[in-house]
Write an enzyme that holds these catalytic residues in place. Structure first.
Site, PDB file in Angstrom:
ATOM      1  N   TYR A 145       0.842  -1.208   0.000  1.00 30.10           N
ATOM      2  CA  TYR A 145       0.000   0.000   0.000  1.00 30.10           C
ATOM      3  C   TYR A 145       0.876   1.256   0.000  1.00 30.10           C
ATOM      4  CZ  TYR A 145      -3.144   3.492   2.170  1.00 30.10           C
ATOM      5  OH  TYR A 145      -3.861   4.621   2.475  1.00 30.10           O
ATOM      6  N   TYR A 146       1.867   1.283   0.886  1.00 25.92           N
ATOM      7  CA  TYR A 146       2.722   2.472   0.967  1.00 25.92           C
ATOM      8  C   TYR A 146       3.633   2.606  -0.255  1.00 25.92           C
ATOM      9  CZ  TYR A 146       1.406   4.056   5.598  1.00 25.92           C
ATOM     10  OH  TYR A 146       0.714   4.577   6.651  1.00 25.92           O
TER      11      TYR A 146
END
Ligand SMILES: NC(=O)c1ccc[n+]([C@@H]2O[C@H](COP(=O)([O-])OP(=O)(O)OC[C@H]3O[C@@H](n4cnc5c(N)ncnc54)[C@H](OP(=O)(O)O)[C@@H]3O)[C@@H](O)[C@H]2O)c1
Length: 227
Positions: free
Chosen positions: A136-137
């Site tokens: 996600y990051y």
């Protein structure tokens, strides 16, 4: 200034929905355009919310199709996301979806762009060991970089952990952000939506900036003037 017409990508999401209502209620903006991905959502926005809506699935639409959808708007807000656990869609929505919307803005000459990213996305040391959120990051960090490298008058907003309580109107000054580590740098979604509105109204202090958003003790109006 004539009322700004804003397209909200991800309008059916929790931040997007709050933002759409705020834009609709403000005389500084003309009726916003909700960019959504199902016909039910289009019908809901047109019939229940009373705003314009476009059926544009940013994962599967081409840049040209997205450009056609947003043409004529003065600004675009990107608040879409696949959610932290939808691993396979993080790259097609949060990353490539965002890049396609940026390219579409460039194509039709929309300069103003506000991205809802995530707190400390550029800081690998912060996120690389958060279980389940690494991909996600990676997507968020890469999308931020694409936006910074674009021709757009961008503002990248990086909220901490999003909550659904009512907005407080108060943000944590950037130089005292770490005081909020123990509460997960949390922020109410309504305050994120309010800050997006303020960013659109104050390009003079927000354009080409990446801004961390966490609830704190400073009124939004004062916070924005200190940027
Ligand atoms: N959760 C957190 O603590 C946190 C922290 C920092 C930042 N963020 C980021 O903040 C942003 C807004 O958060 P939120 O809570 O409002 O998210 P949300 O409620 O999950 O909303 C995201 C929206 O994106 C839409 N979307 C997904 N795929 C799409 C596609 N292919 N085409 C068009 N729209 C699509 C979703 O549509 P559907 O409704 O149809 O699924 C949904 O309405 C997200 O980017 C999120 O990653 C979250």
């Amino acid at each position: 200034m004539s009322p700004l017409k804003v397209a909200v990508v991800g309008a059916s999401g929790k931040v997007g929905r709050l933002l759409t209502d705020k834009l609709k209620a403000s005389s500084s903006f003309s009726t916003p355009l909700a960019i959504v991905r199902t016909q039910d959502q289009v019908d809901y926005f047109k019939n229940e919310v009373g705003v314009n809506a476009s059926l544009t699935d940013i994962e599967n639409a081409s840049v040209n199709e997205i450009a056609d959808a947003i043409r004529g708007c003065d600004a675009v807000v990107f608040s879409a996301g696949a959610g932290g656990k939808a691993m396979e869609r993080i790259f097609t929505v949060d990353l490539d979806g965002c890049i396609k919307v940026v390219e579409a803005c460039e194509k039709v000459g929309i300069k103003r762009f506000v991205l809802v990213s995530a707190l400390k996305a550029e800081n690998r040391d912060f996120w690389c060991n958060i279980k389940g959120l690494r991909e996600y990051y990676i997507a968020k960090r890469s999308a931020d970089r694409e936006v910074r490298n674009s021709e757009l008058d961008y503002t990248i907003l990086q909220p901490g952990s999003l909550e659904l309580s009512r907005g407080t109107g108060l943000l944590q000054p950037i130089d005292r952000l770490e005081e909020k580590a123990s509460v997960n740098y949390s922020i109410n979604r309504e305050d994120v939506a309010s800050f997006i509105v303020q960013s659109l109204l104050h390009p003079d202090v927000t354009v080409k900036k990446t801004i961390s958003l966490v609830n704190g003790d400073e009124p939004i109006e004062k916070f924005i003037q200190s940027l």
